[in-house]
Write an enzyme that holds these catalytic residues in place. Structure first.
Site, PDB file in Angstrom:
ATOM      1  N   CYS A 184       0.876  -1.174   0.000  1.00 38.23           N
ATOM      2  CA  CYS A 184       0.000   0.000   0.000  1.00 38.23           C
ATOM      3  C   CYS A 184       0.909   1.219   0.000  1.00 38.23           C
ATOM      4  O   CYS A 184       2.120   1.081  -0.180  1.00 38.23           O
ATOM      5  CB  CYS A 184      -1.007  -0.015   1.146  1.00 38.23           C
ATOM      6  SG  CYS A 184      -0.360   0.246   2.805  1.00 38.23           S
TER       7      CYS A 184
ATOM      8  N   HIS B 155      13.756 -15.925  11.785  1.00 36.12           N
ATOM      9  CA  HIS B 155      13.560 -15.926  13.236  1.00 36.12           C
ATOM     10  C   HIS B 155      12.104 -15.976  13.661  1.00 36.12           C
ATOM     11  O   HIS B 155      11.799 -16.497  14.731  1.00 36.12           O
ATOM     12  CB  HIS B 155      14.187 -14.677  13.857  1.00 36.12           C
ATOM     13  CG  HIS B 155      15.674 -14.628  13.739  1.00 36.12           C
ATOM     14  ND1 HIS B 155      16.436 -13.813  14.535  1.00 36.12           N
ATOM     15  CD2 HIS B 155      16.545 -15.267  12.918  1.00 36.12           C
ATOM     16  CE1 HIS B 155      17.715 -13.957  14.221  1.00 36.12           C
ATOM     17  NE2 HIS B 155      17.799 -14.823  13.228  1.00 36.12           N
TER      18      HIS B 155
END
Length: 160
Positions: A65, A98
């Site tokens: 966006c 992670h």
């Protein structure tokens, strides 16, 4: 890998370039819109990508966006979606490695195509490090939060 991609009107031009780049990298792309620059609502596109992930029709998503903020907030309201706005390559791969990020969010008014391509490539090449106990422990805690506050959320935990 199957990648769901979507953007609102502000992200449309960058989405078009990123979509082609993802194809060039050898991935299948599900383009969920927007298909022009007419005013549209970012939240609608976040839902479309989230549904693709939740149903298993796509393995990862890319949302764009204007700033990246709105679509990121909307996407993270959906169970199993772990979206993060990344405008650097480190965050783009580290979020997957992670935290098992499954939606890369880009702000089309913040970065240009060259940096977007670098972020997308880093994101798509990265894999969650499931062999690292601390990452698994942390991800399972995130999933427990999701299960507590989104009781209809379904998902698996690693290592159990």
């Amino acid at each position: 890998m199957i990648i769901a991609i979507a953007a609102d009107h502000a992200g449309f031009p960058l989405k078009e370039e990123v979509r082609e780049y993802v194809k060039k990298l050898g991935h299948e792309v599900h383009d969920l819109g927007a298909f022009n620059t007419e005013s549209s609502d970012y939240s609608d596109f976040a839902v479309l990508v989230g549904k693709e992930l939740m149903s298993g029709k796509a393995e990862r998503g890319i949302l764009i966006c204007g700033s990246g903020v709105g679509v990121c907030i909307a996407a993270n309201k959906m169970p199993g979606v772990r979206a993060s706005m990344c405008h650097d390559t480190y965050s783009s791969h580290q979020g997957v490695e992670h935290d098992e990020m499954n939606v890369l969010v880009l702000g089309a008014r913040i970065i240009g195509p060259a940096l977007a391509f670098e972020c997308v490539e880093a994101y798509l090449k990265a894999q969650f490090i499931a062999s690292e106990p601390r990452f698994v422990r942390r991800l399972n805690k995130v999933k427990a939060i999701e299960a507590q506050y989104m009781p209809d959320a379904r998902g698996t935990t690693y290592g159990s």
